[in-house]
Design a protein around this motif. Structure first.
Motif, PDB file in Angstrom:
ATOM      1  N   PHE A 154     -15.921 -11.682  56.196  1.00  0.00           N
ATOM      2  CA  PHE A 154     -14.560 -11.152  56.208  1.00  0.00           C
ATOM      3  C   PHE A 154     -13.700 -11.785  55.109  1.00  0.00           C
ATOM      4  CE2 PHE A 154     -14.936 -14.624  59.273  1.00  0.00           C
ATOM      5  CZ  PHE A 154     -13.967 -15.502  58.825  1.00  0.00           C
ATOM      6  N   LEU A 155     -14.244 -12.767  54.396  1.00  0.00           N
ATOM      7  CA  LEU A 155     -13.473 -13.429  53.354  1.00  0.00           C
ATOM      8  C   LEU A 155     -13.379 -12.574  52.102  1.00  0.00           C
ATOM      9  CD1 LEU A 155     -14.638 -17.174  53.456  1.00  0.00           C
ATOM     10  CD2 LEU A 155     -12.438 -16.237  54.193  1.00  0.00           C
ATOM     11  N   ASP A 156     -12.230 -12.618  51.456  1.00  0.00           N
ATOM     12  CA  ASP A 156     -12.040 -11.984  50.164  1.00  0.00           C
ATOM     13  C   ASP A 156     -13.054 -12.572  49.176  1.00  0.00           C
ATOM     14  OD1 ASP A 156     -10.008 -10.512  48.186  1.00  0.00           O
ATOM     15  OD2 ASP A 156     -10.484 -12.478  47.335  1.00  0.00           O
ATOM     16  N   ALA A 157     -13.615 -11.731  48.317  1.00  0.00           N
ATOM     17  CA  ALA A 157     -14.670 -12.174  47.394  1.00  0.00           C
ATOM     18  C   ALA A 157     -14.186 -13.316  46.500  1.00  0.00           C
ATOM     19  CB  ALA A 157     -15.149 -11.001  46.547  1.00  0.00           C
ATOM     20  N   ASP A 158     -12.936 -13.237  46.015  1.00  0.00           N
ATOM     21  CA  ASP A 158     -12.394 -14.287  45.155  1.00  0.00           C
ATOM     22  C   ASP A 158     -12.283 -15.615  45.906  1.00  0.00           C
ATOM     23  OD1 ASP A 158     -12.163 -12.619  42.986  1.00  0.00           O
ATOM     24  OD2 ASP A 158     -10.054 -12.121  43.358  1.00  0.00           O
ATOM     25  N   LEU A 159     -11.823 -15.548  47.149  1.00  0.00           N
ATOM     26  CA  LEU A 159     -11.670 -16.760  47.941  1.00  0.00           C
ATOM     27  C   LEU A 159     -13.029 -17.363  48.268  1.00  0.00           C
ATOM     28  CD1 LEU A 159      -9.977 -18.792  49.479  1.00  0.00           C
ATOM     29  CD2 LEU A 159      -9.849 -17.174  51.389  1.00  0.00           C
ATOM     30  N   GLN A 160     -13.971 -16.517  48.665  1.00  0.00           N
ATOM     31  CA  GLN A 160     -15.294 -17.019  49.034  1.00  0.00           C
ATOM     32  C   GLN A 160     -15.983 -17.701  47.853  1.00  0.00           C
ATOM     33  OE1 GLN A 160     -18.171 -14.132  50.638  1.00  0.00           O
ATOM     34  NE2 GLN A 160     -18.558 -15.606  52.256  1.00  0.00           N
ATOM     35  N   SER A 161     -15.862 -17.108  46.662  1.00  0.00           N
ATOM     36  CA  SER A 161     -16.513 -17.702  45.492  1.00  0.00           C
ATOM     37  C   SER A 161     -15.871 -19.037  45.134  1.00  0.00           C
ATOM     38  CB  SER A 161     -16.439 -16.748  44.299  1.00  0.00           C
ATOM     39  OG  SER A 161     -15.096 -16.569  43.871  1.00  0.00           O
ATOM     40  N   ARG A 162     -14.543 -19.145  45.269  1.00  0.00           N
ATOM     41  CA  ARG A 162     -13.862 -20.400  44.958  1.00  0.00           C
ATOM     42  C   ARG A 162     -14.274 -21.509  45.917  1.00  0.00           C
ATOM     43  NH1 ARG A 162     -10.863 -16.684  42.591  1.00  0.00           N
ATOM     44  NH2 ARG A 162      -9.330 -17.237  40.956  1.00  0.00           N
ATOM     45  N   LEU A 163     -14.390 -21.175  47.179  1.00  0.00           N
ATOM     46  CA  LEU A 163     -14.795 -22.177  48.165  1.00  0.00           C
ATOM     47  C   LEU A 163     -16.189 -22.720  47.859  1.00  0.00           C
ATOM     48  CD1 LEU A 163     -13.460 -20.413  51.378  1.00  0.00           C
ATOM     49  CD2 LEU A 163     -12.518 -22.474  50.322  1.00  0.00           C
TER      50      LEU A 163
ATOM     51  N   VAL B 184     -18.357 -11.116  69.719  1.00  0.00           N
ATOM     52  CA  VAL B 184     -19.133  -9.986  69.189  1.00  0.00           C
ATOM     53  C   VAL B 184     -18.317  -9.236  68.129  1.00  0.00           C
ATOM     54  CG1 VAL B 184     -20.202  -7.768  69.768  1.00  0.00           C
ATOM     55  CG2 VAL B 184     -20.546  -9.751  71.261  1.00  0.00           C
ATOM     56  N   CYS B 185     -17.031  -9.053  68.397  1.00  0.00           N
ATOM     57  CA  CYS B 185     -16.161  -8.383  67.418  1.00  0.00           C
ATOM     58  C   CYS B 185     -16.149  -9.130  66.087  1.00  0.00           C
ATOM     59  CB  CYS B 185     -14.735  -8.275  67.960  1.00  0.00           C
ATOM     60  SG  CYS B 185     -14.504  -6.990  69.207  1.00  0.00           S
ATOM     61  N   GLU B 186     -16.057 -10.461  66.162  1.00  0.00           N
ATOM     62  CA  GLU B 186     -16.054 -11.270  64.948  1.00  0.00           C
ATOM     63  C   GLU B 186     -17.369 -11.126  64.198  1.00  0.00           C
ATOM     64  OE1 GLU B 186     -15.182 -15.291  65.963  1.00  0.00           O
ATOM     65  OE2 GLU B 186     -13.171 -14.839  66.733  1.00  0.00           O
ATOM     66  N   HIS B 187     -18.460 -11.118  64.942  1.00  0.00           N
ATOM     67  CA  HIS B 187     -19.781 -11.036  64.309  1.00  0.00           C
ATOM     68  C   HIS B 187     -19.999  -9.689  63.622  1.00  0.00           C
ATOM     69  CE1 HIS B 187     -24.055 -11.967  63.733  1.00  0.00           C
ATOM     70  NE2 HIS B 187     -24.276 -10.712  64.064  1.00  0.00           N
ATOM     71  N   PHE B 188     -19.602  -8.618  64.293  1.00  0.00           N
ATOM     72  CA  PHE B 188     -19.841  -7.270  63.756  1.00  0.00           C
ATOM     73  C   PHE B 188     -18.673  -6.755  62.904  1.00  0.00           C
ATOM     74  CE2 PHE B 188     -22.998  -7.297  67.144  1.00  0.00           C
ATOM     75  CZ  PHE B 188     -24.037  -6.540  66.619  1.00  0.00           C
ATOM     76  N   ASN B 189     -17.602  -7.567  62.847  1.00  0.00           N
ATOM     77  CA  ASN B 189     -16.399  -7.152  62.121  1.00  0.00           C
ATOM     78  C   ASN B 189     -15.859  -5.831  62.671  1.00  0.00           C
ATOM     79  OD1 ASN B 189     -14.358  -7.468  60.254  1.00  0.00           O
ATOM     80  ND2 ASN B 189     -15.481  -6.484  58.579  1.00  0.00           N
ATOM     81  N   VAL B 190     -15.735  -5.797  63.994  1.00  0.00           N
ATOM     82  CA  VAL B 190     -15.270  -4.605  64.706  1.00  0.00           C
ATOM     83  C   VAL B 190     -13.959  -4.922  65.404  1.00  0.00           C
ATOM     84  CG1 VAL B 190     -15.763  -3.088  66.675  1.00  0.00           C
ATOM     85  CG2 VAL B 190     -17.560  -3.615  65.035  1.00  0.00           C
ATOM     86  N   ASN B 191     -13.042  -3.985  65.399  1.00  0.00           N
ATOM     87  CA  ASN B 191     -11.768  -4.153  66.086  1.00  0.00           C
ATOM     88  C   ASN B 191     -11.984  -4.114  67.601  1.00  0.00           C
ATOM     89  OD1 ASN B 191      -9.148  -3.031  67.380  1.00  0.00           O
ATOM     90  ND2 ASN B 191      -8.513  -3.651  65.316  1.00  0.00           N
ATOM     91  N   TYR B 192     -11.258  -4.972  68.325  1.00  0.00           N
ATOM     92  CA  TYR B 192     -11.413  -5.046  69.783  1.00  0.00           C
ATOM     93  C   TYR B 192     -11.115  -3.698  70.443  1.00  0.00           C
ATOM     94  CZ  TYR B 192     -10.738  -6.601  74.618  1.00  0.00           C
ATOM     95  OH  TYR B 192     -10.827  -6.755  75.984  1.00  0.00           O
ATOM     96  N   LYS B 193     -10.093  -2.994  69.951  1.00  0.00           N
ATOM     97  CA  LYS B 193      -9.735  -1.697  70.528  1.00  0.00           C
ATOM     98  C   LYS B 193     -10.859  -0.684  70.361  1.00  0.00           C
ATOM     99  CE  LYS B 193      -4.711  -2.111  70.061  1.00  0.00           C
ATOM    100  NZ  LYS B 193      -3.478  -1.547  69.430  1.00  0.00           N
ATOM    101  N   ASP B 194     -11.579  -0.768  69.225  1.00  0.00           N
ATOM    102  CA  ASP B 194     -12.708   0.136  69.015  1.00  0.00           C
ATOM    103  C   ASP B 194     -13.862  -0.196  69.945  1.00  0.00           C
ATOM    104  OD1 ASP B 194     -11.387   1.522  67.039  1.00  0.00           O
ATOM    105  OD2 ASP B 194     -12.206   0.322  65.389  1.00  0.00           O
ATOM    106  N   LEU B 195     -14.036  -1.512  70.222  1.00  0.00           N
ATOM    107  CA  LEU B 195     -15.140  -1.930  71.092  1.00  0.00           C
ATOM    108  C   LEU B 195     -14.984  -1.347  72.494  1.00  0.00           C
ATOM    109  CD1 LEU B 195     -17.644  -3.958  70.904  1.00  0.00           C
ATOM    110  CD2 LEU B 195     -16.202  -5.514  72.214  1.00  0.00           C
TER     111      LEU B 195
ATOM    112  N   ALA C  97     -21.038   1.247  68.119  1.00  0.00           N
ATOM    113  CA  ALA C  97     -21.880   1.453  69.307  1.00  0.00           C
ATOM    114  C   ALA C  97     -22.829   0.277  69.517  1.00  0.00           C
ATOM    115  CB  ALA C  97     -22.665   2.753  69.159  1.00  0.00           C
ATOM    116  N   GLN C  98     -23.404  -0.221  68.397  1.00  0.00           N
ATOM    117  CA  GLN C  98     -24.318  -1.359  68.507  1.00  0.00           C
ATOM    118  C   GLN C  98     -23.585  -2.599  69.008  1.00  0.00           C
ATOM    119  OE1 GLN C  98     -26.035  -2.776  64.849  1.00  0.00           O
ATOM    120  NE2 GLN C  98     -27.682  -3.892  65.891  1.00  0.00           N
ATOM    121  N   ALA C  99     -22.400  -2.838  68.468  1.00  0.00           N
ATOM    122  CA  ALA C  99     -21.611  -3.997  68.904  1.00  0.00           C
ATOM    123  C   ALA C  99     -21.273  -3.884  70.385  1.00  0.00           C
ATOM    124  CB  ALA C  99     -20.332  -4.096  68.074  1.00  0.00           C
TER     125      ALA C  99
END
Length: 435
Positions: free
Chosen positions: A243-252, A348-359, A369-371
């Motif tokens: 979920f990290l922005d590509a620029d932020l992840q590369s800097r870290l 599970v939402c964090e792992h699959f990057n799914v919104n709780y309302k969608d779950l 559906a998998q999440a």
């Protein structure tokens, strides 16, 4: 002053230990200047002292004197040189612990598994901003991430102005922007720029604040370009945070990333022994081993030690084996003590990057559906929630839908090693977050 401080040290050290490292010291204390001068007999003793007992010495000195004092170290004679023409040691540092004196390198328990993270943290405290920047400490709950981070901050504060150190969680950094500066990013950012050191605990919380990622990139650039030390802690490796922005992840990834392991039996035994010394709790070797084997989670371990200490203090008697057994029998460690279906769903939402309302909604996109199926399976497996109750939890689904999902995941994991490993990982995260 030397004899009074020696009497204080005898609470933690034997007479033989004090004869070896304390008695050879020459102490010159000035109450007016709030300063203690420590003279070493020779340079090699000074070198040994720094590596072996200096951190503990300063911590005990703070307990004895309180805040507002400094300590200077020098070799006896000042201008003398050691062997091979080595110059005499000379340094002055404050002995305050603005980030809590319990968080020091000396009190951080290690074994071979965690030696490298500790050695790296010590080096960061010495070479701040120029060697390992950023310094990132990863590890599960209870592994000592916050302890190690605060130990670095405490060590740095001995020779630098602690008002120039920002130490807080990602939640606190976000609140600085949202509350203190009413969402004024420019003013908040430049307020943070005024600090010389940046310590962010629980960096994974940035997931809750997507708008902060761009701000953190700006902050990162300022601190990195100006060789100002950054230290972050997070539960997982940075590469796992998709979920990290590509620029932020590369800097870290530019800095040093170390991983702390969960405290094993050896560490837990050492921790209990340490606390028994501090609290003067007379437990037998068998009782210490029983505690270490029975309580794998540090939070439960801290809780039961507090109960034992409180019992001894309030009842005013030594703890018998019967008392010990009674307290333990009423302090069971439960992996799912605070775990709820909602918490599992959040993991599970964090792992699959799914919104709780969608779950809990009606969308049937494949990854949603998998999440949803995985979350239903974990709730059933870990909490034994009934199918009808799970149906209600997941937005009013029919119990047959839940039954189908649980059976499907159970069957798929038999032949799918990746799914089996993922479920194992998610269970572990759920237990950690629920404890």
């Amino acid at each position: 002053m030397k004899q009074a401080f020696r009497k204080h040290l005898k609470q933690s050290y034997s007479n033989d230990e004090l004869k070896r490292w304390y008695d050879p010291l020459q102490l010159d204390f000035s109450e007016e200047d709030h300063q203690l001068v420590v003279l070493f007999p020779h340079l090699f003793f000074a070198s040994w002292f720094e590596k072996s007992v200096q951190s503990a010495f300063e911590s005990q000195l703070n307990l004895f004197l309180g805040n507002g004092y400094s300590v200077s170290y020098d070799t006896n004679g000042g201008s003398q040189t050691g062997g091979q023409g080595m110059p005499a040691v000379s340094m002055t540092k404050r002995i305050d612990f603005p980030f809590d004196r319990q968080f020091t390198f000396d009190t951080f328990l290690i074994n071979k598994k965690n030696y490298f993270p500790l050695a790296s943290a010590r080096e960061v405290a010495k070479q701040s901003g120029s060697l390992f920047n950023p310094f990132i400490i990863c590890g599960p709950n209870g592994s000592g991430k916050t302890h190690l981070m605060k130990a670095v901050a405490n060590e740095i504060s001995k020779q630098h102005d602690c008002s120039k150190i920002f130490l807080g969680s990602m939640d606190q950094l976000n609140n600085l922007y949202a509350v203190k500066f009413n969402g004024d990013s420019f003013r908040a950012r430049h307020h943070v720029f005024d600090f010389d050191y940046l310590f962010i605990d629980d960096f994974q919380q940035i997931r809750q604040y997507p708008s902060m990622q761009h701000e953190v990139v700006n902050i990162f650039n300022h601190f990195y370009d100006n060789k100002k030390q950054m230290v972050f802690t997070c539960r997982d490796k940075i590469s796992a945070y998709d979920f990290l922005d590509a620029d932020l992840q590369s800097r870290l990834g530019w800095g040093l990333i170390v991983t702390l392991k969960e405290p094993d039996l050896e560490i837990r035994v050492g921790y209990i022994q340490q606390q028994c010394r501090f609290k003067k709790l007379p437990l037998t070797k068998e009782q210490i081993l029983t505690l270490a084997q029975r309580f794998s989670d540090f939070r439960y371990l801290q809780g039961v030690l507090l109960k034992l200490f409180a019992y001894r203090e309030l009842v005013h008697k030594d703890i018998s084996q019967k008392d010990f057994d009674h307290i333990l029998n009423n302090t069971e460690e439960k992996n799912t003590d605070d775990l709820t279906p909602k918490r599992i769903m959040q993991v599970v939402c964090e792992h699959f990057n799914v919104n709780y309302k969608d779950l809990v909604g009606v969308k049937r996109h494949q990854h949603i559906a998998q999440a949803r199926q995985v979350a239903m399976f974990l709730c059933r497996e870990m909490l034994n929630v009934s199918y009808p109750a799970l149906g209600r939890t997941f937005g009013g689904k029919d119990h047959s839908t839940v039954l189908y999902s649980v059976k499907k995941v159970k069957q798929l994991q038999v032949d799918d090693n990746d799914l089996k490993q993922m479920l194992k990982t998610l269970k572990k995260k759920c237990r950690m977050s629920g404890s």
